[in-house]
Design a protein around this motif. Structure first.
Motif, short mmCIF file in Angstrom:
data_model
loop_
_atom_site.label_atom_id
_atom_site.label_comp_id
_atom_site.label_asym_id
_atom_site.label_seq_id
_atom_site.Cartn_x
_atom_site.Cartn_y
_atom_site.Cartn_z
N ARG A 56 -7.64 -1.90 -12.12
CA ARG A 56 -6.66 -1.39 -11.61
C ARG A 56 -6.77 -1.30 -10.66
O ARG A 56 -7.77 -1.51 -9.50
N GLY A 57 -5.96 -1.73 -9.66
CA GLY A 57 -5.52 -1.53 -7.89
C GLY A 57 -5.94 -2.72 -7.59
O GLY A 57 -5.30 -3.59 -7.19
N SER B 256 -10.19 -0.25 -5.08
CA SER B 256 -9.12 1.27 -5.28
C SER B 256 -7.86 1.21 -4.79
O SER B 256 -7.14 2.08 -5.23
N THR B 257 -7.17 -0.05 -3.99
CA THR B 257 -5.88 0.15 -3.01
C THR B 257 -5.03 0.42 -4.11
O THR B 257 -5.56 -0.28 -5.28
N ARG B 258 -3.50 0.68 -3.88
CA ARG B 258 -2.75 0.92 -4.21
C ARG B 258 -2.03 -0.49 -4.42
O ARG B 258 -1.10 -0.57 -5.15
N GLY B 259 -2.24 -1.31 -3.42
CA GLY B 259 -1.14 -2.48 -3.55
C GLY B 259 -2.23 -3.74 -4.00
O GLY B 259 -2.82 -2.84 -4.49
N ARG B 260 -1.36 -4.82 -3.84
CA ARG B 260 -1.56 -6.21 -4.85
C ARG B 260 -2.45 -6.28 -3.46
O ARG B 260 -1.91 -6.72 -2.12
N ASP C 31 -3.93 -6.03 -10.44
CA ASP C 31 -2.89 -5.75 -11.45
C ASP C 31 -1.93 -6.41 -11.31
O ASP C 31 -1.39 -6.86 -10.78
N VAL D 139 0.96 -1.13 0.03
CA VAL D 139 0.23 -0.34 0.20
C VAL D 139 0.66 1.08 0.54
O VAL D 139 0.63 2.32 -0.95
N ASP D 140 1.59 1.12 0.78
CA ASP D 140 3.53 2.19 0.60
C ASP D 140 3.82 2.08 -0.39
O ASP D 140 4.49 0.90 -0.28
N PRO D 141 3.93 2.62 -0.95
CA PRO D 141 5.36 1.79 -2.08
C PRO D 141 6.74 2.01 -1.83
O PRO D 141 7.64 1.59 -2.17
#
Length: 339
Positions: free
Chosen positions: A259-260, A187-191, A263, A168-170
Motif C-alpha cells: 500500500r502506497g 507511505s505516500t498516497r501517490g504512485r 499500489d 500525491v494530491d488527489p
C-alpha cells in the motif's frame, strides 16, 4: 580445479555455470548474497540459511523512522533496524537461536525515552561506539547470536531516499512531487515513479563489494521495492559489482502490492521498474508464487527481457496471508540453486 580458481568461458569472461559446478565438485557450499531490507530480507535470509552455510546479507541504510531514525538523528550512526532484522533472520532454530532472536527483536514499552527502542538496535550501536567499526560491530553481534551467515551495510554512510511521486494530491493526479525519506516514500498516497539517493554517489562498503564479486548467487527481493530493493542499484560501486559479478541472479517477487509504495503493481511491473533503474542488470531466474500470477505469459516475457527464466513455486504462507513461508521459500531456492 581449486575452489579459489575462477572458471572462465571461451571468451575469457567468468562463467557462473562452470564456477558453480567446480564449487559443487569441491564440496563447497554455494556462496549466496541476498540484498534488501526489513521484512523482505528477513524472509529471504531465513530461507537461504537453510540452503547454504556461506550466506551474506547486504542491507539498506536509509531507514529514518522509529527506533532506527531516533538513533540515527541523535548519534549520527547508520540506522540499525534493518541490520538487526537481518541478524535475527540468521539465528538458528535451536533454543539459543530462538532466544537471542527474540531478545534482539524485543522492544521496550514505557512512558519514557526508551519506549519503542529495540534491544538489538541499542546493542549494535553500543558495539559501533566501542569498536569504531560498523562491520566489526555487526560481526560481534553475529557471533553472540550464533548467526548462520554475515550481515553487511550496503553503504558506509546513512542515506535518504527521494522519490518522484505522481498524484500525491488527489485533486492534481498528474502532478509529480518529490517526497523525501524512507517512511514518507513507503507511505505516500501517490504512485512512486522513480527514486534516487541522497547523497547521490554514496560509498559502498568494501566487504559488501567483495561478497558480491565472489558470490555464486545474488538474490534480490522480496521486500519494499522502491525503499529496500532498488536502493542497492543506486550505490554506484555496488551497482557496478552487481552488474559485473559472475554470480547468477535471482529476483524474488512480492506476494502482493504494498500500500502506497507499489499500489496497482502486477508481477511483471516489479521487473519493469527494476529494468528502468538498472538497465544493464541481467537476471537469470525470476521466482514468483504460483498462486498470485494471473498472466503467466506476460511475466515470462518480462523475465526474458531481463535475460532470465520464470520459476513458479508455492512460497506463500499456507494461511493465505501475504508473507513468504520460510520452509517453502527455502525449498524453492534449493531447487534453483542446486538444480
Amino acid at each position: 580445479m581449486s575452489g579459489n580458481t575462477q572458471a572462465r568461458d571461451d571468451s575469457g569472461r567468468a562463467d557462473p555455470d562452470r564456477r558453480a559446478a567446480d564449487a559443487a565438485e569441491d564440496g563447497l557450499p554455494p556462496r549466496v548474497v541476498a540484498l534488501g531490507g526489513g521484512h523482505g530480507l528477513h524472509a529471504s535470509l531465513s530461507a537461504l540459511r537453510r540452503v547454504t552455510t556461506d550466506l551474506t546479507g547486504v542491507v539498506t541504510v536509509a531507514d529514518d523512522g522509529g527506533s532506527s531514525g531516533r538513533l540515527r538523528r541523535e548519534l549520527g550512526v547508520l540506522p540499525p533496524g534493518d541490520l538487526r532484522m537481518a541478524l535475527a533472520a540468521l539465528c538458528g532454530d535451536d533454543e539459543w537461536g530462538h532466544t537471542w532472536s527474540e531478545v534482539i527483536q524485543h522492544r521496550f514499552r514505557s512512558e519514557g525515552e526508551l519506549h519503542g527502542h529495540a534491544v538489538g538496535n541499542l546493542l549494535i550501536v553500543a558495539l559501533w561506539e566501542l569498536l569504531g567499526d560498523s562491520v566489526a560491530g555487526l560481526d560481534w553481534v553475529g557471533q553472540l547470536l550464533g548467526a548462520h551467515g554475515r550481515v553487511l551495510p550496503m553503504s558506509s554512510v546513512p542515506l535518504d531516499i527521494a522519490a518522484e511521486v505522481q498524484g500525491v494530491d488527489p485533486a492534481r493526479p498528474h502532478d509529480i512531487t518529490t517526497v523525501r525519506g524512507q517512511v514518507a516514500c513507503a507511505s505516500t498516497r501517490g504512485r512512486v515513479r522513480s527514486i534516487s539517493l541522497i547523497p547521490q554517489n554514496p560509498p559502498a562498503f568494501p566487504q559488501a563489494l567483495k561478497a558480491v564479486r565472489e558470490a555464486d548467487w545474488v538474490v534480490f527481493g522480496p521486500g519494499s521495492w522502491f525503499t529496500s530493493v532498488l536502493p542497492h542499484l543506486l550505490v554506484p560501486e555496488l551497482a557496478e559489482a552487481l552488474v559485473a559479478t559472475p554470480a547468477r541472479r535471482i529476483v524474488t517477487l512480492n506476494l502482493s502490492p504494498q500500500r502506497g509504495e507499489t499500489d496497482g503493481f502486477q508481477p511483471e511491473t516489479y521487473l519493469e521498474v527494476l529494468a528502468a533503474h538498472a538497465p544493464d542488470l541481467r537476471v537469470d531466474v525470476v521466482l514468483a508464487d504460483r498462486g498470485v500470477v494471473e498472466d503467466t505469459t506476460r511475466l515470462i516475457e518480462a523475465a526474458k527481457a531481463l535475460g532470465g527464466r520464470l520459476v513458479l513455486a508455492d512460497v506463500g504462507a499456507p494461511d493465505g496471508s501475504p508473507r513468504h513461508d520460510h520452509e517453502l521459500l527455502a525449498a524453492a531456492f534449493d531447487d534453483i540453486i542446486r538444480g
